[in-house]
Design an enzyme around this catalytic site. Sequence first.
Site, PDB file in Angstrom:
ATOM      1  N   ASP A 274       0.811  -1.216   0.000  1.00  0.00           N
ATOM      2  CA  ASP A 274       0.000   0.000   0.000  1.00  0.00           C
ATOM      3  C   ASP A 274       0.848   1.272   0.000  1.00  0.00           C
ATOM      4  O   ASP A 274       0.455   2.295   0.552  1.00  0.00           O
ATOM      5  CB  ASP A 274      -0.956   0.022   1.207  1.00  0.00           C
TER       6      ASP A 274
ATOM      7  N   LYS B 230       2.317   2.120  -5.109  1.00  0.00           N
ATOM      8  CA  LYS B 230       3.037   1.603  -6.283  1.00  0.00           C
ATOM      9  C   LYS B 230       2.205   1.733  -7.543  1.00  0.00           C
ATOM     10  O   LYS B 230       2.731   1.977  -8.617  1.00  0.00           O
ATOM     11  CB  LYS B 230       3.385   0.118  -6.099  1.00  0.00           C
TER      12      LYS B 230
ATOM     13  N   GLY C 261      -3.944  -4.903  -4.392  1.00  0.00           N
ATOM     14  CA  GLY C 261      -4.954  -3.954  -4.852  1.00  0.00           C
ATOM     15  C   GLY C 261      -4.231  -2.689  -5.251  1.00  0.00           C
ATOM     16  O   GLY C 261      -3.774  -1.930  -4.414  1.00  0.00           O
ATOM     17  N   HIS C 262      -4.061  -2.496  -6.552  1.00  0.00           N
ATOM     18  CA  HIS C 262      -3.320  -1.326  -7.028  1.00  0.00           C
ATOM     19  C   HIS C 262      -4.306  -0.280  -7.543  1.00  0.00           C
ATOM     20  O   HIS C 262      -5.120  -0.549  -8.414  1.00  0.00           O
ATOM     21  CB  HIS C 262      -2.324  -1.732  -8.114  1.00  0.00           C
TER      22      HIS C 262
ATOM     23  N   GLN D 180       2.348  -6.035  -3.141  1.00  0.00           N
ATOM     24  CA  GLN D 180       2.630  -5.974  -1.696  1.00  0.00           C
ATOM     25  C   GLN D 180       3.895  -5.152  -1.430  1.00  0.00           C
ATOM     26  O   GLN D 180       4.239  -4.301  -2.236  1.00  0.00           O
ATOM     27  CB  GLN D 180       2.759  -7.385  -1.079  1.00  0.00           C
TER      28      GLN D 180
HETATM   29  P1  IMP Z   1      -1.957 -12.967   2.135  1.00  0.00           P
HETATM   30  O1  IMP Z   1      -1.050 -12.425   1.102  1.00  0.00           O
HETATM   31  O2  IMP Z   1      -3.417 -12.804   1.806  1.00  0.00           O
HETATM   32  O3  IMP Z   1      -1.612 -14.379   2.537  1.00  0.00           O
HETATM   33  O4  IMP Z   1      -1.756 -12.093   3.472  1.00  0.00           O
HETATM   34  C1  IMP Z   1      -0.538 -12.113   4.219  1.00  0.00           C
HETATM   35  C2  IMP Z   1      -0.218 -10.741   4.777  1.00  0.00           C
HETATM   36  O5  IMP Z   1       0.090  -9.865   3.691  1.00  0.00           O
HETATM   37  C3  IMP Z   1      -1.356 -10.057   5.532  1.00  0.00           C
HETATM   38  O6  IMP Z   1      -0.797  -9.260   6.563  1.00  0.00           O
HETATM   39  C4  IMP Z   1      -1.996  -9.170   4.491  1.00  0.00           C
HETATM   40  O7  IMP Z   1      -2.676  -8.073   5.068  1.00  0.00           O
HETATM   41  C5  IMP Z   1      -0.767  -8.730   3.734  1.00  0.00           C
HETATM   42  N1  IMP Z   1      -1.043  -8.340   2.336  1.00  0.00           N
HETATM   43  C6  IMP Z   1      -1.250  -9.157   1.296  1.00  0.00           C
HETATM   44  N2  IMP Z   1      -1.419  -8.457   0.161  1.00  0.00           N
HETATM   45  C7  IMP Z   1      -1.310  -7.163   0.493  1.00  0.00           C
HETATM   46  C8  IMP Z   1      -1.340  -5.941  -0.255  1.00  0.00           C
HETATM   47  O8  IMP Z   1      -1.482  -5.919  -1.495  1.00  0.00           O
HETATM   48  N3  IMP Z   1      -1.180  -4.792   0.459  1.00  0.00           N
HETATM   49  C9  IMP Z   1      -0.960  -4.807   1.798  1.00  0.00           C
HETATM   50  N4  IMP Z   1      -0.887  -5.912   2.529  1.00  0.00           N
HETATM   51  C10 IMP Z   1      -1.060  -7.087   1.889  1.00  0.00           C
END
Ligand code: IMP
Length: 420
Positions: free
Chosen positions: A13, A16, A40-41, A218
């Site tokens: 977040d 990017k 989520g971009h 991420q």
């Molecule tokens: P997962 O990727 O759904 O397995 O989540 C693992 C961790 O990564 C959690 O803390 C999520 O909130 C975080 N996370 C996954 N994708 C994103 C993203 O695009 N932005 C921010 N945090 C993310």
Amino acid sequence: MRHICVVGLNWGDEGKGKIVDVLSSAVDVVVRYQGGANAGHTVYIGEDKKVLHHLPMGILHEGVAAVLGNGMVIEPRGLLEEVATVPASAVERLHLSDRAHVVLPHHTALDRAREATSDGDRKIGTTLRGIGPAYQEKSARRGVRLGDLVRPGFVEERLAEHIRAGAEGLELEEGAIEDSITLCREVRDRLGSRVQDTQSFLARLHAEGSRFLFEGAQGCLLDLDFGTYPYVTSSSPSFLGVGPGSGFSPRKIDHVVGVTKVYCTRVGEGPFPSEIDGAEAEALRAAGNEYGATTGRPRRVGWLDIPALRHAILLNDLDSFALTKADVLDGRATIPVTVAYRLGGEVFETFPTHAEDLSRVEPITEEWPGWGTISETTVRPFAERLEAATGIPVSILSTGKRRDQTVLLEPFESYVGAVR
Ligand code: IMP
């Protein structure tokens, strides 16, 4: 400078999406190399808000090819929904790796079941998109890839059995297997012609002189190996993930730009040394509209963290910073920045490996110069402090949410300018 990579330096977040969108006008191909619908971009085109989860931001630029690399895990429903929001001509520019894995209903069910039954230290706070279980199945060498979906008879004859075996002991939603088969068939029928060996595709375009942008999803503090394990995602969002996630040699990439806000946020569980709470946090969350683009969850907020940034710099072999959301802190005389940690009477400037140590550190914070209204000139004193603390220059400054609220410094001024 030819190929570039954009990575998030914190826990995701960082903004990017907008940076990739701006730089996409200067490249021929944008490549996602890990993650899936957990990302989520967001980008604003005028006042129009566009959020993409699987598709790289570059897809919004006429003439730019978008590659979903082998390192991704693809959710059929999400992909189909997103593809429906872009023009038909954009689908012709889409290239889906036949080696990318497919997220199936038992992955999502397992993600939910684990998060629901975990408490305290064991809860990760995932996006519940089945990401971890899909990568787990990939590592166990039992996954389904996009390349399988396009093989004759696979969807009709083998997929149900695969899901049933994976779902043993789990409660799937009613009709989940049938739904999944329908969706996978739709992916095959609508997008099957876009499924290909993207490694060879990239090699060919490289030989022809194309320019590539690799887009990390991420942030690198969520890196499976080098992030705040176990509170991480199940892939490598850092620059290190480019090779395994795309099959393209990272040796050919000329510049890695790391995106960071002028403060920090985190969604989900896990240590966050510079986190703030109470009214100060509420105000910052509201000012920055810090709510998840994928899950809508309120983000945890805190200050910029230099030890964490140093870790990210090493991890990404970083060349420059893109500073985002600077306008959120407009009008502050000074800006708090965490410059070191204290633990058990000891002061240190490095980022500990163990999440438990990281959760116990006390941040040591300095006040850095603020700005009235953000601009290339007014941000200078702050940027100079950042450059002195890290040895890395600022190359991009984002002063608002729109595309046109972006200041490109060198080397990006020339990089983008060359094609404008
Ligand atoms: P997962 O990727 O759904 O397995 O989540 C693992 C961790 O990564 C959690 O803390 C999520 O909130 C975080 N996370 C996954 N994708 C994103 C993203 O695009 N932005 C921010 N945090 C993310």
